[in-house]
Motif scaffolding. Structure first.
Motif, PDB file in Angstrom:
ATOM      1  N   GLY A  56      37.916   5.239   4.954  1.00 12.33           N
ATOM      2  CA  GLY A  56      36.589   5.455   5.509  1.00 12.33           C
ATOM      3  C   GLY A  56      36.675   6.573   6.539  1.00 12.33           C
ATOM      4  O   GLY A  56      37.748   6.869   7.082  1.00 12.33           O
ATOM      5  N   SER A  59      29.344  -4.055  -2.935  1.00 10.04           N
ATOM      6  CA  SER A  59      30.032  -4.215  -1.661  1.00 10.04           C
ATOM      7  C   SER A  59      30.994  -5.379  -1.755  1.00 10.04           C
ATOM      8  O   SER A  59      30.677  -6.408  -2.351  1.00 10.04           O
ATOM      9  CB  SER A  59      29.023  -4.448  -0.527  1.00 10.04           C
ATOM     10  OG  SER A  59      29.686  -4.580   0.717  1.00 10.04           O
ATOM     11  N   VAL A 109      29.504  -2.402   8.028  1.00  6.88           N
ATOM     12  CA  VAL A 109      30.124  -2.060   6.751  1.00  6.88           C
ATOM     13  C   VAL A 109      31.159  -0.947   6.918  1.00  6.88           C
ATOM     14  O   VAL A 109      31.187  -0.233   7.919  1.00  6.88           O
ATOM     15  CB  VAL A 109      29.065  -1.602   5.720  1.00  6.88           C
ATOM     16  CG1 VAL A 109      28.025  -2.676   5.498  1.00  6.88           C
ATOM     17  CG2 VAL A 109      28.406  -0.291   6.155  1.00  6.88           C
ATOM     18  N   LYS A 110      32.008  -0.828   5.922  1.00  6.58           N
ATOM     19  CA  LYS A 110      32.853   0.349   5.750  1.00  6.58           C
ATOM     20  C   LYS A 110      32.008   1.384   5.020  1.00  6.58           C
ATOM     21  O   LYS A 110      31.436   1.097   3.965  1.00  6.58           O
ATOM     22  CB  LYS A 110      34.085  -0.002   4.922  1.00  6.58           C
ATOM     23  CG  LYS A 110      34.912   1.184   4.461  1.00  6.58           C
ATOM     24  CD  LYS A 110      36.006   0.727   3.500  1.00  6.58           C
ATOM     25  CE  LYS A 110      36.793   1.888   2.932  1.00  6.58           C
ATOM     26  NZ  LYS A 110      37.837   1.436   1.980  1.00  6.58           N
ATOM     27  N   LEU A 111      31.900   2.571   5.574  1.00  4.28           N
ATOM     28  CA  LEU A 111      31.062   3.592   4.965  1.00  4.28           C
ATOM     29  C   LEU A 111      31.603   3.996   3.595  1.00  4.28           C
ATOM     30  O   LEU A 111      32.813   4.023   3.376  1.00  4.28           O
ATOM     31  CB  LEU A 111      30.964   4.821   5.867  1.00  4.28           C
ATOM     32  CG  LEU A 111      30.276   4.608   7.220  1.00  4.28           C
ATOM     33  CD1 LEU A 111      30.174   5.932   7.971  1.00  4.28           C
ATOM     34  CD2 LEU A 111      28.893   3.991   7.057  1.00  4.28           C
ATOM     35  N   PRO A 112      30.707   4.331   2.653  1.00  2.00           N
ATOM     36  CA  PRO A 112      31.134   4.670   1.294  1.00  2.00           C
ATOM     37  C   PRO A 112      31.884   5.998   1.216  1.00  2.00           C
ATOM     38  O   PRO A 112      31.941   6.758   2.189  1.00  2.00           O
ATOM     39  CB  PRO A 112      29.816   4.729   0.516  1.00  2.00           C
ATOM     40  CG  PRO A 112      28.766   4.968   1.543  1.00  2.00           C
ATOM     41  CD  PRO A 112      29.233   4.313   2.791  1.00  2.00           C
ATOM     42  N   LEU A 137      26.751   5.468  -4.055  1.00  2.01           N
ATOM     43  CA  LEU A 137      27.550   4.970  -2.934  1.00  2.01           C
ATOM     44  C   LEU A 137      28.660   4.072  -3.483  1.00  2.01           C
ATOM     45  O   LEU A 137      28.390   3.036  -4.097  1.00  2.01           O
ATOM     46  CB  LEU A 137      26.664   4.211  -1.955  1.00  2.01           C
ATOM     47  CG  LEU A 137      25.442   5.000  -1.449  1.00  2.01           C
ATOM     48  CD1 LEU A 137      24.646   4.171  -0.461  1.00  2.01           C
ATOM     49  CD2 LEU A 137      25.868   6.324  -0.825  1.00  2.01           C
ATOM     50  N   MET A 194      32.199   0.495  -0.731  1.00 10.23           N
ATOM     51  CA  MET A 194      31.744  -0.134   0.507  1.00 10.23           C
ATOM     52  C   MET A 194      32.352  -1.525   0.605  1.00 10.23           C
ATOM     53  O   MET A 194      32.686  -2.146  -0.405  1.00 10.23           O
ATOM     54  CB  MET A 194      30.220  -0.234   0.534  1.00 10.23           C
ATOM     55  CG  MET A 194      29.512   1.090   0.602  1.00 10.23           C
ATOM     56  SD  MET A 194      27.703   0.913   0.619  1.00 10.23           S
ATOM     57  CE  MET A 194      27.453   0.073   2.181  1.00 10.23           C
TER      58      MET A 194
END
Length: 500
Positions: A215, A302, A353-356, A404, A407
């Motif tokens: 990320g 996700s 979240v963990k960004l894509p 995306l 994630m």
């Protein structure tokens, strides 16, 4: 004549003494008149590291390497000729007048050598206390002026002070590469490096296939690595400017030994040395759960390691191939439940979240979040936006222009992202995570309501039975089943108003 002999003896004594002093005070340095043969070694000034020839594991091949000198377990941190081993003990290391290190075999052929970024009048090679082997001008301790250094060519180990990153001017890249096996230090299948595509992030590849990504850097940490936070063992920094991109760390206590290693199985692990047990104790791993696998849940999916199954679609999305999801194959990801129409779209906030994947993203360091939203809204191809830096309320802009991917739900130390959605799919003023979370909440509410309702009914029934029993004790005629049913019905429809 006697006086002449005495003078020669004194001169010889002084020469020998000076030689002894030179050898004893310069064991960490070799010059153009010296060499290191197999069986010899060179230690850093404080004795932390040693350089010499070794054979890994059960191999009989010989390699020139650097290892920890003060631990009982042979732990190699750098190998010179990892791709061209010596087959016997004939290896010799020399430094030329041009400041180039050369490793020679029994035939005098060069099997490994360094390059040079400049020249020196009196070049020497020195093993520093950091474990860095440096070629430089004798007496010049400024590393910026060095002709060559081993820290620029990592193997599988990242030591304190070593940079992992890229020179944006020259394109020179410093990255980790695994050993092939414990017996073979040649390059294995795994590499770990900073990827400069889009906003920099760290990626692990197996051959050319991405297996993990950290990320993007958000000012405090990589968005998908919550483990990377202030601690008592080491401090870390990430530098990203017009000249270079790199990550490095420094130990807070130099008496502690700690190293970051990319194993032959593709695991990135930190170890610390424990004197009490004489072992390298495991400290942490950067990707050690199922959700660390790159793109496990496909596009618009996700991963949540606390859920079962771990993959779910983002709210407003449905499995693209439901039958595959039923078979626990999420690779096709999810599709929008409602198509976008550009002018009428909005943005849904997803938190923690963990960004894509950002390799097809765009960034601007100077925009604020509102400007970022406006720019994304104007471009129908823009699928999401987020802050580049989350410090001090957030700054900068990241825009995505593709599906995306990759994630995961982190909650703690996660980040916010705003995803483009059809107006009908928006939950105004509500932060959402993923459908599986929403479903869980709904299921929990249903369970709680059911339990409470059932409890109230049971309590009411108990009260009715107690009143009925009291009625019997008053000497009344026993109720038969039909009368009891009528009685209960009366109590229920009169909201338990049973005055007996």
């Amino acid at each position: 004549m006697r006086a002449s002999v005495d003078s020669i003896s004194k001169l010889l004594y002084i020469t020998i003494l000076l030689l002894i002093i030179t050898i004893s005070t310069a064991v960490d340095i070799i010059n153009t008149t010296q060499s290191i043969k197999d069986g010899d070694s060179m230690a850093s000034a404080d004795g932390s590291f040693k350089m010499g020839f070794f054979s890994p594991g059960s191999s009989k091949n010989r390699y020139l390497g650097i290892w920890y000198n003060k631990v009982s377990v042979m732990t190699v941190v750098w190998v010179a000729n990892r791709e061209t081993p010596l087959t016997n003990s004939s290896g010799v290391l020399k430094i030329t007048g041009e400041g180039i290190l050369e490793l020679l075999n029994q035939n005098g052929s060069i099997i490994w050598s360094t390059n040079s970024s400049g020249s020196a009048r009196n070049p020497v090679a020195q093993l520093l206390d950091s474990g860095n082997l440096v070629v430089k001008e004798d007496g010049d301790d400024d590393l910026e002026n060095s002709l060559w250094q081993s820290f620029d060519y990592p193997c599988d180990t990242l030591l304190p002070g070593m940079k992992m990153g890229r020179d944006l001017i020259t394109g020179f890249d410093r990255y980790l590469s695994s050993w092939k096996s414990p017996d073979d230090p040649s390059r294995g299948n795994f590499t770990f490096r900073n990827d400069p595509s889009g906003h920099p992030e760290q990626i692990l590849t197996e051959n050319s296939i991405v297996r993990y990504r950290s990320g993007p850097w958000n000012g405090l940490r990589f968005s998908g690595v919550p483990e990377l936070r202030p601690n008592t063992l080491y401090k870390f920094e990430f530098v990203f400017n017009d000249k270079e991109i790199y990550y490095r760390y420094q130990l807070l206590n130099n008496s502690i030994l700690s190293r970051l290693v990319l194993t032959e199985n593709g695991n990135l692990q930190r170890f610390t040395w424990t004197d009490q047990t004489d072992v390298w104790a495991f400290y942490l791993a950067l990707f050690d759960d199922y959700c660390s696998r790159y793109a496990l849940c496909g596009a618009y999916g996700s991963c949540d390691i606390t859920s079962s199954p771990v993959c779910g679609c983002l709210k407003g999305f449905l499995p693209k191939v439901p039958k595959d999801w039923d078979m626990v194959d999420w690779s096709d990801g999810c599709a929008r439940r409602t198509a976008l129409n550009c002018s009428g779209d909005g943005f849904q906030k997803y938190s923690g979240v963990k960004l894509p994947d950002i390799r097809k993203s765009w960034l601007n360091k100077n925009m604020n979040l509102e400007e970022c939203k406006s720019m994304c809204m104007k471009n129908c191809s823009c699928t999401a936006y987020a802050n580049l830096d989350i410090r001090e309320g957030g700054s900068g802009c990241l825009l995505w222009f593709s599906e995306l991917i990759d994630m995961r739900q982190l909650n703690e130390n996660g980040q916010d992202i705003y995803i483009r959605m059809a107006a009908s799919e928006l939950d105004h003023d509500v932060d959402v995570r993923i459908d599986s979370k929403s479903n869980k909440a709904k299921q929990m509410r249903i369970i709680v309501i059911s339990v409470v309702t059932t409890g109230m009914l049971l309590l009411g029934l108990v009260m009715v039975l107690i009143l009925w029993k009291k009625k019997q004790k008053k000497g009344s005629k026993l109720f038969n089943l039909q009368k009891l049913t009528i009685f209960l019905s009366h109590c229920y429809f009169s909201t338990l108003n049973c005055d007996l």
